[in-house]
Design a protein around this motif. Structure first.
Motif, PDB file in Angstrom:
ATOM      1  N   UNK B 132       0.837  -1.209   0.000  1.00  0.00           N
ATOM      2  CA  UNK B 132       0.000   0.000   0.000  1.00  0.00           C
ATOM      3  C   UNK B 132       0.865   1.249   0.000  1.00  0.00           C
ATOM      4  N   UNK B 133       0.416   2.258  -0.703  1.00  0.00           N
ATOM      5  CA  UNK B 133       1.226   3.479  -0.778  1.00  0.00           C
ATOM      6  C   UNK B 133       0.332   4.699  -0.856  1.00  0.00           C
ATOM      7  N   UNK B 134       0.896   5.829  -0.502  1.00  0.00           N
ATOM      8  CA  UNK B 134       0.220   7.096  -0.774  1.00  0.00           C
ATOM      9  C   UNK B 134       0.758   7.608  -2.107  1.00  0.00           C
ATOM     10  N   UNK B 135      -0.141   7.948  -2.960  1.00  0.00           N
ATOM     11  CA  UNK B 135       0.264   8.386  -4.299  1.00  0.00           C
ATOM     12  C   UNK B 135       0.661   9.849  -4.235  1.00  0.00           C
ATOM     13  N   UNK B 136       1.913  10.107  -4.573  1.00  0.00           N
ATOM     14  CA  UNK B 136       2.397  11.482  -4.445  1.00  0.00           C
ATOM     15  C   UNK B 136       3.003  12.034  -5.720  1.00  0.00           C
ATOM     16  N   UNK B 137       2.996  11.247  -6.764  1.00  0.00           N
ATOM     17  CA  UNK B 137       3.522  11.742  -8.037  1.00  0.00           C
ATOM     18  C   UNK B 137       2.973  10.884  -9.163  1.00  0.00           C
ATOM     19  N   UNK B 138       2.984  11.442 -10.353  1.00  0.00           N
ATOM     20  CA  UNK B 138       2.511  10.707 -11.519  1.00  0.00           C
ATOM     21  C   UNK B 138       3.122  11.316 -12.760  1.00  0.00           C
ATOM     22  N   UNK B 139       2.885  10.708 -13.901  1.00  0.00           N
ATOM     23  CA  UNK B 139       3.508  11.193 -15.133  1.00  0.00           C
ATOM     24  C   UNK B 139       2.862  12.477 -15.660  1.00  0.00           C
ATOM     25  N   UNK B 140       1.794  12.907 -15.015  1.00  0.00           N
ATOM     26  CA  UNK B 140       1.098  14.112 -15.486  1.00  0.00           C
ATOM     27  C   UNK B 140       0.547  14.837 -14.276  1.00  0.00           C
ATOM     28  N   UNK B 141       1.356  14.893 -13.265  1.00  0.00           N
ATOM     29  CA  UNK B 141       0.913  15.303 -11.939  1.00  0.00           C
ATOM     30  C   UNK B 141       0.438  16.755 -11.907  1.00  0.00           C
ATOM     31  N   UNK B 142       1.057  17.594 -12.722  1.00  0.00           N
ATOM     32  CA  UNK B 142       0.700  19.026 -12.681  1.00  0.00           C
ATOM     33  C   UNK B 142      -0.263  19.381 -13.810  1.00  0.00           C
ATOM     34  N   UNK B 143      -1.075  18.408 -14.191  1.00  0.00           N
ATOM     35  CA  UNK B 143      -2.021  18.578 -15.291  1.00  0.00           C
ATOM     36  C   UNK B 143      -2.886  19.827 -15.117  1.00  0.00           C
ATOM     37  N   UNK B 144      -2.956  20.619 -16.143  1.00  0.00           N
ATOM     38  CA  UNK B 144      -3.841  21.797 -16.168  1.00  0.00           C
ATOM     39  C   UNK B 144      -3.709  22.659 -14.912  1.00  0.00           C
ATOM     40  N   UNK B 145      -2.482  22.921 -14.539  1.00  0.00           N
ATOM     41  CA  UNK B 145      -2.163  23.765 -13.379  1.00  0.00           C
ATOM     42  C   UNK B 145      -2.538  23.130 -12.045  1.00  0.00           C
ATOM     43  N   UNK B 146      -2.630  21.813 -12.000  1.00  0.00           N
ATOM     44  CA  UNK B 146      -2.764  21.152 -10.699  1.00  0.00           C
ATOM     45  C   UNK B 146      -1.585  21.562  -9.827  1.00  0.00           C
ATOM     46  N   UNK B 147      -1.878  21.976  -8.594  1.00  0.00           N
ATOM     47  CA  UNK B 147      -0.798  22.350  -7.688  1.00  0.00           C
ATOM     48  C   UNK B 147       0.053  23.475  -8.234  1.00  0.00           C
ATOM     49  N   UNK B 148      -0.606  24.498  -8.783  1.00  0.00           N
ATOM     50  CA  UNK B 148       0.126  25.537  -9.518  1.00  0.00           C
ATOM     51  C   UNK B 148       1.202  26.205  -8.676  1.00  0.00           C
TER      52      UNK B 148
END
Lengths: 1207, 495
Positions: B132-148
């Protein structure tokens, strides 16, 4: 540089086979995705070693006319990830049955040989019934067999029919266009039983009520290629680039072709980047913007310049020249009803004279009665229902006056409502007087009333604004600033550019609009405000112009034959088609949670009256009593039991049974079920869900569904507040929990609805079955095809229902061996003479009029069910189709010869000494549809136009002349996408590669719109609309959060912030489908995040990717936050529509129970004036008219979840 | 002259909608395997944003691409000696955290969960550890200014802007983003090839496609470092590096690469360019701001008889020359000059070019009311994104390069508006063309290519001459008779 390798060295390059091998596949099969996305894309499914490997788009669409970009490729990130589902651990591979119920069933079966008796033993024991209801959604599935689950479902079906009545069975499947036969299989099964099918288009809040209000049409829009013809495009409430992915290129390309693109959106959406102007109007305030735009257009282009193109268009195609009677009330005049020709001596003897309406003929100065109005549609003499501006009595030409400004008898001060400021203003309106049988009546044109409503003074006395800068005068550019936050100068410039473009191009301005608008409570008004600008500028019915509403895949192209099969109307009619918003509002008991006082503030009325007052549930009851809306179950007893009682009381024939029923109702010896929905005999009992996620993504008020329908755990804490507000409904202090005996879900993935159902049936995916698909985004029809056979124990939906039909027939041999008579209650229907039933609102139950079926109350029809032959009927295309013909929208034509051709050329079945065209396989049914539909059979189109010619009295069949020899078979669709033919069932024209645009048929061929005047309506002549103050285009403010009852019981916990909760359609799912798909979760955030503004987040100490709890009375959501400056302050997004099933932790706020989905935070709220019926375009059609499931006026609190989430 | 044919590409960013259909087309076909889960040979980024792997553009961190040292070009990570020294410890290599830890969910718990008193859910688990893990990154993590505030604000291009410009970028008046799809650039001066200690990476002579030989690769990962675009990936299960192959098996069959085929925004163009390979080094040595122009300069005119003769001499087949003449990429890059290379200052001479996006006009905020600039169309002067930012992406900081492109794109719209509506005068259209340096015919051609083309016009694949290629090693008839027989065998894995 030495890295270029020229030499093809067989050894060193041999490894390149590695990737070549992966790419090689054995076959490619054309299919598409049956998901409510409006895409309807043609896909090639690649099969290798008998396993579906991947999919890529087909690129072989036939081109449209020269100068339009081609339709290729079509298909998005969601569609291309579909193959993941087939072999994933989320796949439903076998029939599943909840363990508790499995044990109960097997034990009961051990005691009872008869399955119906076994089922009765379970559900009639309250403890056992509760035990499996409480287990719903909580794991413990067991693998079952088809035989076992079919037997349970059939036993429950037969039990319900016998015990409570067939109309306690309910089926829900949405959006037939996405896989028509899969939908039709279930609805055909349900309608042969006598059960109810629920609507979806209005329930999903996809139905734009403004469309039936203005055009008498459910929805008709341009295909996406027509955007390219547009020269000024306003996008609002629609994130085209995200939600219309396959067609977004037309928008980008239109821009390079010289179109200006403006996007109204509170957030910087993905579509905003394609705008020349991104207009960041505040959320839900687009209506104010458009009202001000209309103020400018009317001032400058209609009053000022009198733009010839616009004025001419209005005269021909709109109700603007029609006369409205002014009524005196409280010392002022108010706009009232349409002036009726029958009130004039000259026309009093005309057929339907009270449904023919008047204009002023400018040359003669006399009121005249033009053709094409409602009375002409339903009169005995056919051929006068058209838009020629001629007098209906003598055929003399009419040149209608738009305004009476130059030729008035008097200027009267007329009262207009300003809902924004809660005041009434009085403005001078030029009138003429009509000498009528009732005396001298002042009348004004709709055009002059519009001018006054929008505050265009024209030198008239009264409370008109002095300039665009009048901030307190409704609809000026200055006025709208406080609602939209957009500078007045931009509004003025926008209006000028818009109208100037329309003038120069003869109407090539368009609005692309979507759910971002339609989900607001007052969406009908916002839509109307925009549509007004289109009509004023002559943009409707033009290529490149018009309102393009894309919300839901509503366009099922071959509608006429499909509807016949879907509703089993080839055997029995009428079907029981219920509007879902009313159904769920009532049965899931959401009405118990609202107060009249609050609802009144949400929907302010112009004046209080019996029409506008009262609790929404009481409005709902009135709508059923008056025949405006359907409701099932119908009565407080089984409808077949009612027939038996009538017969026992001496009724000799069907008419006598109806008479008996009416008498019982009138004497209140029999009640409508809706009057006491919580009585156990009035509960829905068995629910089959297929092709949709009825318990989650579409279950507005999801937690109330869990509580009242399922009887399992719920996270709502809302108190019931209706007791003191309701009058007509029976209030039971204890709201029932767990109304449903059995919930069956048919699915290929274990979604929330599957998880909460008693039985899950494994269905074939879209790569494993044959079906048909069409959409409004393009003008082609596509097949779904089996690239591989159904995997594991899956079966196609058609085959599943066929199997259930067989099992029911088997049990019927014992339990229902004889034909059963059933009385069906149906509402007054659009596109029938019932449009003339109720010009005024009268309530027979209060003694205001006589109860007359089909006139003052619902219609009642006695039908015969044959349960023993249910299966035989299911697989046979019945004789009633041959006998009655098929049709749509009030048009029908004969199909006898086509039917006989089917008998000759297609598979048949024989039983009972008769032979029928076979519907045994879905592909058979597809071929029947394709053979009968005007859209795919040119001769059928020709014939349908001929039928339309008779009604309209103008030539139309030439529109099908060139394609008469076209016949389309299912195998043709496999070869290449086929373009739909011209058809009178639709209002656009497609010949010679022309892009489809709505209402071109009406504008070019003078076929009336299906409205009161036959024209497009600015003015909505209906008592209820007048009472609610929505007869003229208007603006009503967004409801204040304090009246929404989102926080009656909720207290702020920890550091929280209140935000307006929006659930727009997002990038990584289509509704809930694909949102649980590994590809989509990987490319997004591995969850369905909650978006909020960075400064709002800072206030509550939330950082990007923190876990948050989002809560209100209705329920709770636990997810991770996305903090983004892309959103303005004050609003939050939870993109539609998460599943509770993937990665959702528990909520400390609600007893450490599993968090919910987006619908856990809302509750359905119905707008009462959308319930009216029985008059003109305000008459019921399934998925066509009625209140919608508005859900955007919702507020939530959000806080950071402390510590690690619990699982 | 050493004339070469290169399959080159153009992405029209104005048309890109950021849908990632391309990414999944590629994922489905090539990287849906153990060890390859985190690889996105094709990915799409939001700009401003930090991208994938995070802040890949920051070569102070990753040391990818080339630098000029005196009159020499040198890999930024160091010469061959330097790379060998790093084989066992390479501090500039991106780590799993810079990409993301691939995750999935325990989906089968939904069906298999035992009866309990609450609803089961599918928990996230690591695809690497299974835990089990907490998801903290992805290949498109900042999609459309996510977490700007975390990502867009730390875009290396944004960080170079003034404080005021940075602030404004996240206020409603200037708020903006666009999408940047990325695949391997199949560079002329590829850093990955130069960096490989095993000589496993090569550029195909016939089409310029850069490949990692899966037999030869020893998994040293120097290519990962050497590529400034971070478009080679190390397979953690196979011990081999892999990268975009421009779908050569599909192209050999005459089909568009999967990401091109599936591009629903119709933004992707593919075609042959001819260039003089002798000029690679000289071109790559130009000043930062001159690189875009220099790269354009080295592309040869396939209609020039002299080029044609030289091409024939260099072994370019007639069919390939014909494809070069029909190449949309040649038009975009060379004839119209509206497509620019991504980060030319990395000096790898990337063969993927971008048409920059038109973006909405800016607005001015006053007491809560927004007033938009009153321009009819998007303009150069009042565009939402600082030209400096775009110049940093596409022109080595040369703002003139970017402006020139915008003037041309705007001229197209004005001319089409003039023709389709008539509310812009012919004089205005002529003036716009003059500023842009285009003829009316060129404007029409740009418009048609941008809006109207079918897939066969957008993607012009040269004949891959497979018969002749096969013949170099085997008799094609024998090849035909035997092809497909034998068992598929993956290349030998290192561990």
């Amino acid at each position: 540089m030495s890295w270029i390798k020229d030499i093809v060295d067989p050894k060193s390059r041999k490894w390149e086979e590695f990737y070549r091998n992966r790419n090689q596949c054995d076959k490619v099969v054309r299919s598409t995705h049956g998901v409510n996305c409006t895409g309807g894309c043609s896909w090639n499914v690649h099969v290798k070693d008998g396993i579906v490997g991947w999919e890529l788009q087909a690129t072989d669409y036939p081109p449209l006319e020269e100068g339009l970009p081609p339709y290729e490729p079509r298909g998005c990130q969601r569609g291309i990830s579909f193959s993941w589902y087939l072999y994933s651990p989320l796949r439903v591979k076998y029939p599943y049955l909840r363990g508790v119920l499995t044990d109960l069933w097997r034990a009961a079966k051990a005691r009872h040989n008869d399955p119906v008796a076994a089922w009765a033993a379970i559900v009639e024991d309250e403890a056992s019934r509760k035990s499996y209801q409480r287990a719903r959604g909580k794991g413990g599935f067991r693998r079952s067999s088809w035989e076992e689950v079919e037997e349970i479902i059939a036993a429950s079906t037969v039990y319900t029919i016998k015990k409570y009545g067939a109309d306690r069975l309910v089926g829900f499947s949405p959006i037939p266009a996405m896989s028509m036969l899969s939908f039709a299989g279930g609805s055909r099964f349900m309608q042969l039983l006598g059960g109810a099918n629920l609507s979806f288009y209005d329930w999903y809040c996809d139905l734009p009520n403004a469309s039936p209000e203005i055009w008498g049409e459910q929805t008709d829009v341009a295909e996406s290629a027509d955007w390219y013809n547009s020269k000024y495009i306003a996008v609002m409430g629609s994130n085209v680039n995200v939600t219309r992915t396959p067609d977004a290129h037309f928008l980008a390309e239109a821009r390079h072709n010289g179109a200006k693109v403006t996007v109204l959106s509170p957030d910087f959406s993905v579509t905003s980047k394609h705008a020349d102007w991104w207009i960041p109007a505040h959320a839900g305030q687009d209506g104010a913007f458009w009202m001000a735009v209309n103020h400018v257009i009317l001032s400058e282009f209609h009053h000022g310049a009198k733009t010839p193109y616009f004025m001419d268009y209005l005269k021909r195609y709109s109700d603007t020249p029609f006369l409205i009677q002014l009524e005196q009330r409280d010392g002022a005049y108010t706009p009232g009803r349409l002036a009726q020709a029958g009130s004039l001596e000259r026309y009093a003897g005309e057929d339907n004279a009270d449904f023919k309406y008047l204009v002023f003929d400018a040359p003669s100065g006399q009121p005249r009665m033009p053709l094409g109005t409602l009375g002409f549609r339903w009169q005995k003499k056919k051929g006068e229902w058209n838009l020629q501006m001629q007098d209906g009595q003598d055929g003399s030409p009419i040149d209608p006056a738009l305004s009476l400004l130059e030729s008035h008898d008097e200027v009267l001060q007329v009262a207009f409502d300003d809902f924004a400021d809660g005041k009434t203003v009085r403005r001078g309106v030029p009138v003429r007087y009509l000498e009528t049988a009732q005396g001298r009546v002042p009348v004004a044109t709709v055009f002059d009333l519009l001018m006054a409503q929008f505050g265009v003074g024209r030198g008239l006395q009264g409370d008109y604004p002095k300039s665009y800068d009048a901030e307190t005068s409704a609809y000026t550019p200055a006025w709208q600033e406080k609602y939209t936050g957009i500078d007045r100068a931009n509004v003025v410039q926008f209006a000028r550019e818009w109208a100037a473009t329309a003038e120069k191009t003869q109407g090539k301005c368009s609005i692309i609009i979507g759910a971002g608008i339609n989900h607001w409570y007052h969406a009908n008004l916002t839509y109307r405000a925009g549509i007004v600008s289109l009509m004023l500028c002559g943009c409707v019915g033009k290529n490149g112009g018009g309102l393009n509403h894309y919300v839901g895949q509503e366009k099922l192209a071959p509608v006429a034959p499909w509807a016949t099969i879907m509703g089993a109307m080839d055997w029995v009619k009428p079907p029981r088609f219920q509007n879902a918003p009313s159904y769920h509002y009532v049965h899931s008991d959401q009405w118990r949670y609202e107060r009249t006082a609050d609802e009144v503030k949400i929907n302010p009325a112009a004046r209080r009256s019996p029409i506008t007052e009262g609790h929404t549930i009481d409005h709902q009851i009135r709508a059923v009593r008056n025949g405006w809306l359907p409701f099932y179950p119908q009565f407080d007893r089984s409808p077949s039991e009612a027939v038996k009682q009538a017969v026992a009381a001496g009724a000799k024939d069907n008419q006598a049974i109806v008479d008996w029923t009416v008498k019982q109702l009138a004497e209140k010896k029999m009640k409508f079920a809706v009057e006491d929905p919580d009585a156990p005999e009035n509960w829905p009992r068995m629910w089959i869900i297929w092709r949709g996620n009825a318990l989650m993504s579409s279950a507005k008020g999801h937690e109330y569904f869990l509580k009242h329908y399922l009887g399992t755990h719920t996270n709502t804490i809302a108190p019931e507040t209706a007791a003191d507000s309701v009058k007509d409904v029976v209030w039971r202090d204890q709201g029932p929990e767990g109304k449903l005996d059995l919930v069956v879900d048919i699915n290929f993935r274990m979604d929330t609805s599957a998880l909460y159902s008693d039985i899950v049936l494994p269905t074939a995916t879209w790569y494993e079955k044959d079906d048909l698909n069409s959409t409004d985004m393009h003008s082609f029809i596509h097949p779904l095809q089996a690239a591989v056979p159904p995997c594991w124990e899956a079966r196609s939906d058609w085959d599943i229902f066929k199997g259930l039909a067989k099992k029911v027939s088997e049990l019927a041999e014992t339990h229902l061996p004889e034909p059963v008579r059933d009385i069906v209650a149906v509402p007054l229907a659009h596109d029938t003479p019932a449009e003339m039933a109720q010009p005024t609102i009268k309530d027979w139950s209060k003694g205001e009029c006589e109860p007359i079926p089909g006139k003052t109350m619902p219609n009642f029809v006695v039908v015969e069910r044959d349960y023993k032959n249910l299966y035989n009927r299911f697989i046979s295309f019945g004789p009633a189709a041959r006998q009655n013909g098929i049709g749509a929208h009030g048009l029908s034509w004969s199909i006898e010869d086509f039917y006989d051709e089917l008998l000759q050329t297609r598979p048949t079945v024989q039983w009972g000494g008769q032979e029928y065209p076979a519907l045994s396989e879905a592909k058979d049914a597809a071929n029947v549809i394709l053979h009968l539909a005007p859209e795919t059979n040119g001769e059928a189109a020709y014939r349908a136009y001929q039928a339309e010619e008779v009604k309209v009295g103008l030539p139309l069949a030439d529109l099908a002349e060139k394609s008469r020899n076209v016949r389309t078979r299912f195998s043709d669709l496999d070869r290449q996408p086929r373009r739909l033919l011209n058809s009178p069932c639709w209002s656009g024209l497609t010949e010679n590669g022309r892009a489809y645009s709505a209402y071109c048929l009406n504008v070019e061929r003078l076929v009336p719109w299906r409205t009161l005047t036959g024209r497009q309506h600015f003015y909505l002549d209906h008592e209820s609309y007048i009472a609610f103050g929505e007869h003229l285009p208007t603006y009503k403010p967004k409801p204040d959060p304090s009246v929404l009852q989102d926080f009656v019981a909720t207290r702020e916990q920890g550091k929280s912030i209140m935000l307006n909760y929006l659930t727009p359609h997002g990038k990584w799912s289509i509704h809930s489908t694909y949102g649980d798909n590994h590809r989509m979760l990987t490319l997004s955030r591995g969850c369905h995040p909650f978006w909020l503004n960075d400064r709002d987040a800072a206030e509550i100490g939330v950082a990007d990717n923190d876990w948050v709890e989002v809560y209100n009375d209705h329920g709770v959501v636990v997810t991770r936050a996305i903090v983004s400056s892309r959103l303005p302050r004050g609003i939050a997004f939870l993109y539609h529509s998460p599943e509770r099933t993937v990665g959702v932790p528990k909520s400390p706020l609600r007893g450490n129970r599993r968090g919910g989905g987006h619908n856990s935070l809302n509750r359905i709220r119905l707008k009462p004036n959308l319930m009216v019926g029985g008059y003109g375009q305000f008459t019921y059609g399934w998925n066509y008219w009625g209140p919608t499931g508005a859900n955007r006026d919702t507020f939530i609190l959000v806080r950071r979840l402390d510590g690690e989430p619990q699982w | 002259m050493n004339i070469r044919a290169q399959i080159a590409t153009v992405f029209h960013l104005d048309k890109c909608i950021g849908c990632h259909t391309c990414s999944i087309a590629c994922k489905n076909l090539w990287t849906d395997r153990k060890g390859a889960e985190y690889m996105w040979w094709n990915n799409v980024e939001t700009k401003p944003g930090t991208g994938y792997p995070t802040r890949w553009e920051d070569q102070e961190q990753y040391r990818g691409g080339w630098e000029r040292v005196g009159s020499q070009l040198r890999l930024k990570m160091g010469g061959r000696g330097g790379t060998l020294g790093k084989i066992f410890h390479n501090p500039s290599l991106p780590t799993m955290d810079d990409y993301y830890e691939p995750f999935t969910f325990k989906y089968d718990d939904l069906t298999n969960a035992p009866a309990g008193d609450d609803q089961p859910t599918a928990r996230p688990v690591s695809m690497v550890s299974g835990k089990p893990m907490k998801i903290e990154a992805g290949p498109n993590w900042d999609d459309d200014l996510s977490g700007s505030t975390v990502y867009a604000a730390n875009d290396p291009g944004v960080v170079q802007l003034s404080e005021e410009e940075q602030q404004q970028l996240f206020a409603i008046e200037k708020m903006v983003f666009f999408h940047l799809p990325r695949i391997c650039n199949h560079c002329l001066n590829a850093g990955c090839v130069a960096a490989c200690p095993s000589g496993a990476i090569y550029k195909r002579g016939e089409d310029g496609i850069v490949l990692v030989d899966q037999d030869k690769c020893r998994g040293w990962r120097m290519c990962v470092s050497g590529c400034p675009y971070k478009k080679t990936y190390y397979g953690w299960s196979t011990g081999k590096s892999e990268k975009c192959i421009l779908c050569y098996p599909r192209q050999e069959a005459g089909e568009a690469p999967a990401c091109f085929h599936s591009c629903v925004g119709r933004i992707r163009y593919l075609g042959v360019l001819l260039y003089d390979a002798d000029r690679i080094e000289a071109t790559a040595m130009q000043e930062d701001g001159e690189l875009a122009a220099a790269q354009r300069e080295m592309i040869l005119d396939p209609f020039d008889p002299q080029v044609q003769r030289e091409a024939a001499r260099c072994g370019i087949a007639e069919e390939v020359l014909a494809a070069a003449q029909a190449s949309p990429v040649y038009k975009f890059v060379k004839q119209w000059g509206i497509a620019l290379p991504l980060h030319p200052e990395f000096r790898t001479l990337p063969m993927l070019f971008y048409v920059p996006p038109l973006l909405p006009v800016l607005s001015v905020e006053s007491q809560g009311t927004q007033k938009l600039a009153d321009d009819f169309f998007t303009t150069l002067e009042r565009a939402r994104l600082p030209i400096r930012y775009l110049a940093g992406l596409f022109a080595g900081g040369n703002e003139e390069e970017v402006k020139a492109v915008y003037r041309r794109l705007i001229a197209v719209r004005i001319q089409r508006r003039q023709q389709g509506v008539g509310d812009q005068s012919e004089a205005e259209a002529a003036r716009a063309r003059e500023i842009a340096g285009l003829s009316a015919e060129q404007v029409e051609a740009i418009y048609r290519m941008t809006a109207l083309t079918s897939i066969k016009e957008r993607i012009v694949i040269p004949p891959m001459l497979r018969d002749r290629a096969v013949e170099a090693g085997t008799d094609p008839e024998a090849y035909r008779q035997e092809m497909g027989f034998g068992r598929r065998q993956a290349p030998k894995r290192r561990w």
